[in-house]
Write an enzyme that holds these catalytic residues in place. Structure first.
Site, mmCIF file in Angstrom:
data_model
loop_
_atom_site.group_PDB
_atom_site.id
_atom_site.type_symbol
_atom_site.label_atom_id
_atom_site.label_comp_id
_atom_site.label_asym_id
_atom_site.label_seq_id
_atom_site.Cartn_x
_atom_site.Cartn_y
_atom_site.Cartn_z
ATOM 1 N N THR A 52 -5.412 -0.119 -11.667
ATOM 2 C CA THR A 52 -4.445 0.970 -11.788
ATOM 3 C C THR A 52 -3.491 0.612 -12.921
ATOM 4 O O THR A 52 -3.031 -0.517 -13.019
ATOM 5 C CB THR A 52 -3.668 1.196 -10.469
ATOM 6 N N GLY A 79 -0.384 2.057 -13.642
ATOM 7 C CA GLY A 79 0.828 2.815 -13.377
ATOM 8 C C GLY A 79 0.599 4.311 -13.364
ATOM 9 O O GLY A 79 -0.369 4.803 -12.798
ATOM 10 N N ASP A 119 -0.980 -0.790 -2.028
ATOM 11 C CA ASP A 119 -1.747 -0.926 -0.781
ATOM 12 C C ASP A 119 -2.263 0.432 -0.320
ATOM 13 O O ASP A 119 -3.401 0.556 0.141
ATOM 14 C CB ASP A 119 -0.884 -1.544 0.318
#
Length: 96
Positions: A23, A25, A56
């Site tokens: 990922t 951001g 998470d």
């Protein structure tokens, strides 16, 4: 890792059929397999209340989407982003 490429999968996760998910951001989610790298854009979130648990939540949503949609990356990323966005909109990491 300076650059994400198909050889990254072999170095990081040598298991056959592995996928590396990164990922970046509010910019993109990158998914690398031995066949190539796909980039999925991320729609900006108007207001981030708290980042606690966002990663998470993405992981949980991604895994659930992966399992529910037969390993289809686009669906898994969409589910991960959906879960992450819900968490980012509220205060996390605290007991109420």
């Amino acid at each position: 890792m300076d650059e994400l490429g198909t050889d990254t999968v072999a170095r990081v996760a040598p298991k056959r059929g592995a996928t590396v998910v990164v990922t970046n951001g509010a910019i993109a989610v990158l998914c690398a397999t031995r066949d190539g790298v796909r980039s999925f854009p991320v729609e900006p979130l108007e207001q981030v209340v708290d980042r606690t648990g966002g990663g998470d939540a993405f992981d949980a949503g991604f895994i659930a989407g992966w399992l529910a949609h037969g390993g289809e990356l686009g669906a898994a990323v969409a589910e991960g982003l959906k879960c992450s966005r819900q968490v980012l909109r509220q205060i996390g990491g605290s007991r109420r």
